[in-house]
Design an enzyme around this catalytic site. Structure first.
Site, PDB file in Angstrom:
ATOM      1  N   ASP A 512      45.248 -34.920 -58.230  1.00 47.05           N
ATOM      2  CA  ASP A 512      44.629 -34.331 -57.038  1.00 47.05           C
ATOM      3  C   ASP A 512      44.110 -32.929 -57.334  1.00 47.05           C
ATOM      4  O   ASP A 512      44.619 -32.242 -58.211  1.00 47.05           O
ATOM      5  CB  ASP A 512      45.671 -34.236 -55.908  1.00 47.05           C
ATOM      6  CG  ASP A 512      45.980 -35.607 -55.319  1.00 47.05           C
ATOM      7  OD1 ASP A 512      45.163 -36.523 -55.530  1.00 47.05           O
ATOM      8  OD2 ASP A 512      47.033 -35.737 -54.667  1.00 47.05           O
ATOM      9  N   ASP A 514      44.679 -30.233 -55.958  1.00 48.67           N
ATOM     10  CA  ASP A 514      45.472 -29.214 -55.273  1.00 48.67           C
ATOM     11  C   ASP A 514      46.494 -28.626 -56.252  1.00 48.67           C
ATOM     12  O   ASP A 514      46.492 -28.967 -57.436  1.00 48.67           O
ATOM     13  CB  ASP A 514      46.162 -29.804 -54.029  1.00 48.67           C
ATOM     14  CG  ASP A 514      47.094 -30.957 -54.398  1.00 48.67           C
ATOM     15  OD1 ASP A 514      47.292 -31.204 -55.608  1.00 48.67           O
ATOM     16  OD2 ASP A 514      47.618 -31.605 -53.487  1.00 48.67           O
ATOM     17  N   ASP A 516      49.732 -29.032 -56.533  1.00 46.55           N
ATOM     18  CA  ASP A 516      50.636 -30.017 -57.135  1.00 46.55           C
ATOM     19  C   ASP A 516      49.943 -30.786 -58.245  1.00 46.55           C
ATOM     20  O   ASP A 516      50.524 -31.021 -59.309  1.00 46.55           O
ATOM     21  CB  ASP A 516      51.120 -31.017 -56.073  1.00 46.55           C
ATOM     22  CG  ASP A 516      52.410 -30.539 -55.428  1.00 46.55           C
ATOM     23  OD1 ASP A 516      52.955 -29.514 -55.905  1.00 46.55           O
ATOM     24  OD2 ASP A 516      52.854 -31.180 -54.460  1.00 46.55           O
TER      25      ASP A 516
END
Ligand code: 0RA
Length: 674
Positions: A512, A514, A516
């Site tokens: 992803d 993001d 994380d």
């Protein structure tokens, strides 16, 4: 302590003839500096701007190292100028024979090229340091030099490197010293704001490295709110080691410290072991941080292991049957600062930050071995703390090796069947196949449905894989996610690694966009870097680039992989003028709902993808997996040294810098430095 009793010489200025003009070989004007500032100060952005301060401070530190100065004051003024004031000898002002100018004007307006370097004293020089105060003058729209010397105060002012008038006395003073005030030229620098924290960090380090020198920083930029910082370290780098260990648990009380001059090289070393796995060893040559290490560090490591082994044998900590401690054993949990000063340092390596002088290695080795042996003999309790830490490391390493050997011998990766989670491709020709390593089961599901199963394999990884920096290889091999990956790749690991067995041409990490996702990506990259470096070297590792936005008007659909691209699509393809009004779509956070009307009225919807899971299989194929349209970043190792450091920041036990690094770099996709 061997204190140098020598006259400071400024590069090509020889002491033998006093402040001898005739010794200066090549003197050039400052035009080249203004033409190509980057050659002299690195760049004209933040680092270059701050380098202006370092350059002047370096001169004052040189005075301190030669024993003539014990105080430097750096003042940031409201108009953007900076003063650096020292109580050294003061720059000489008498007439210079060749240039017919005062020495002061010569030092400030001529580039000192090709002259003799640092004869007599140690100097902060190397890399970009030691280019001379004339460079600072050249790159300042205004500079004022005030010299206290010979009972008088002398002053001269300059504009863009040119003197406005001759040096003249403006008063009397019993003191000696120099004050340089300069205003960085806005024609040169793209950044003009001085960063207090950046300045404090650098000058604190300089203060540690120059013991008993007081460095003051006065920030007077805000009216009625001046702040003053003072750095003074009686213990020099021993204080530095204490500072580095302030939040850790030492294995012994006393910090080992040695300072010794031998064959023209001054060696200073401080060390203390703590209850940790990683090592923190910082090395300097002539006060310049040697990121890539070099000869001083090699000498340090050799002497450390040899001396600790000798002591452990002599005192019976190591029995006859026991193996010697390895350098890995003596590394674990050590915090050390190694600082050498020499007359002609040679800096090598990618970043010119590796000390190349071969003569330094045996000197550091002898100095450390002798002093450390004495320290151990004289401080048996500290010695025991140190040796027991090393023995513990040795034990753990032996246990890990036995575990690994048995895992490998049992053939953990040899005959094992492919993991169930792996959706393999039908082609068995490793030249044109790909494996996507996908974060999470849901994205894994979409990828499985969206892929071209003929040549694309999908391996979903659950949760965060093990932090490989901290884990030992035996633990790593026991981790199921890693096991699956290694089996899927087919190459085996460690000594059994075989590139020819690689089952896919491209290993594509798909996470992803993001924080994380960035973390998982970093963990995977760390693992590849540490255990599968050949895969990176041979260009097999890639990072998928899912789009950040989907922009839609009616049947027209666009995908944007960056904010710039989004704006470009809006303005160029969709002819929307006011892009800030058309922000974000229906499924974004509530604060954006207000804007939603406008979005609809322009007929355009913008969806920001937060995760791979938001895309359906078809979209994932179109945007991220279809070789005809996707964007892939190949992972390269341009600079192994820098890569190692990056991983250390990301993976070490310090959480704060890691968080910061990830959030600042998560979005920079163009050139991925592993
Ligand atoms: C040339 C020669 C000497 C000192 C310096 C330069 C010097 C430069 C700077 C720049 C900032 N502070 C400084 N302090 C000194 C040696 C002078 C002598 O032999 O007396």
């Amino acid at each position: 302590m061997a204190k140098e009793k020598i006259t400071k010489t400024n590069k090509n200025i020889s002491k033998s003839a006093g402040y001898g003009a005739e010794q200066i070989t090549v003197l050039e004007g400052l035009e080249p500096v203004r033409k190509r500032p980057g050659m002299y100060i690195g760049n004209t952005a933040k680092e270059g701007l701050h380098h202006m301060i370092w350059e002047v401070v370096d001169n004052a530190v040189d005075e301190a190292m030669a024993g003539f100065c014990d105080r430097v004051v750096v003042t940031l003024h409201p108009d953007g100028s900076v003063s650096v004031d020292d109580n050294g000898r003061g720059i000489p002002v008498e007439k210079h024979k060749t240039t017919k100018l005062s020495a002061l004007e010569t030092v400030l307006t001529k580039l000192h090229a090709g002259g003799k370097f640092g004869e007599g004293g140690y100097k902060v020089s190397g890399g970009l340091h030691g280019v001379g105060v004339s460079v600072v003058n050249a790159l300042s729209s205004y500079l004022k030099a005030e010299v206290r010397r010979d009972g008088k105060i002398w002053v001269q002012e300059y504009e863009r490197g040119k003197a406005k008038a001759n040096v003249k006395p403006i008063g009397n003073s019993k003191e000696t010293g120099t004050t340089i005030t300069f205003l960085p030229d806005k024609q040169i620098f793209s950044v003009l704001d001085f960063d207090l924290k950046y300045i404090l960090d650098h000058l604190r380090q300089q203060a540690y490295l120059t013991k008993k020198l007081t460095i003051l920083v006065a920030d007077k930029r805000i009216k009625n709110n001046h702040s003053i910082y003072t750095f003074y370290f009686e213990g020099g780098i021993a204080s530095y080691v204490r500072h580095l260990n302030r939040n850790k648990t030492p294995k012994h009380d006393r910090v080992f410290y040695v300072e010794k001059e031998k064959d023209g090289v001054q060696t200073e070393i401080a060390l203390q072991y703590v209850d940790e796995y990683n090592e923190t060893v910082i090395s300097f040559a002539n006060n310049i941080y040697t990121v890539e290490g070099g000869m001083h560090l090699q000498g340090f490591r050799t002497a450390l292991t040899r001396t600790l082994n000798k002591y452990a044998r002599d005192k019976g900590f190591l029995k006859e049957k026991d193996d010697n401690l390895t350098s890995d054993d003596t590394k674990e949990g050590i915090t050390a600062v190694v600082s050498v000063k020499l007359k002609e340092p040679q800096f090598e390596g990618q970043t010119k930050a590796k000390l190349g002088n071969a003569e330094v290695k045996p000197i550091v080795e002898t100095v450390l071995a002798e002093a450390l042996q004495n320290f151990l003999e004289e401080n048996p309790r500290d010695a025991e703390g140190i040796i027991s830490k090393c023995l513990l490391a040795q034990k753990a390493r032996t246990a890990a090796r036995i575990a690994r050997d048995s895992v490998l011998r049992k053939g953990a990766f040899d005959g094992l069947t492919l993991p169930g989670k792996l959706a393999d491709c039908s082609s068995r020709d490793p030249k044109n196949t790909e494996i996507y390593i996908v974060e999470g089961d849901s994205a894994g599901g979409s990828a499985k449905q969206g892929r071209d199963r003929r040549f694309q394999a999908i391996l979903p990884l659950r949760g965060k894989i093990l932090n490989v920096e901290k884990a030992r290889i035996d633990k790593m091999l026991a981790n199921n996610e890693i096991k699956s990956l290694v089996i899927a790749l087919g190459t085996n690991i460690g000594e059994k690694f075989n590139l020819e067995e690689l089952r896919y041409d491209k290993i594509i990490i798909m996470t992803d966009a993001d924080v994380d996702g960035a973390h998982i990506r970093t963990l995977l990259l760390t693992m590849f870097y540490r255990y599968f470096i050949e895969l990176i070297n041979h260009g097999h590792v890639y990072i998928a680039q899912p789009p950040l936005y989907k922009i839609q008007r009616g049947k027209e659909i666009y995908y944007a992989y960056s904010d710039e691209q989004k704006n470009e699509i809006l303005t160029k393809n969709l002819n929307i003028k006011q892009i800030n009004e058309v922000e974000l779509s229906a499924d974004s956070e509530s604060e954006d709902i207000k804007k939603d009307n406008k979005t609809k009225s322009s007929g355009v919807s913008i969806q920001r993808y937060k995760g791979l899971g938001e895309m359906n299989p078809q979209q994932l194929w179109e945007t991220t997996m279809n070789p005809a349209t996707r964007l892939l970043l190949q992972v390269t190792i341009e600079d192994a040294a820098r890569a190692d450091e990056t991983f250390a920041i990301l993976m070490g036990s310090d959480v704060a810098p890691r968080k910061k690094f990830i959030s600042t770099h998560a979005k920079s996709v163009k050139n991925l430095d592993v």
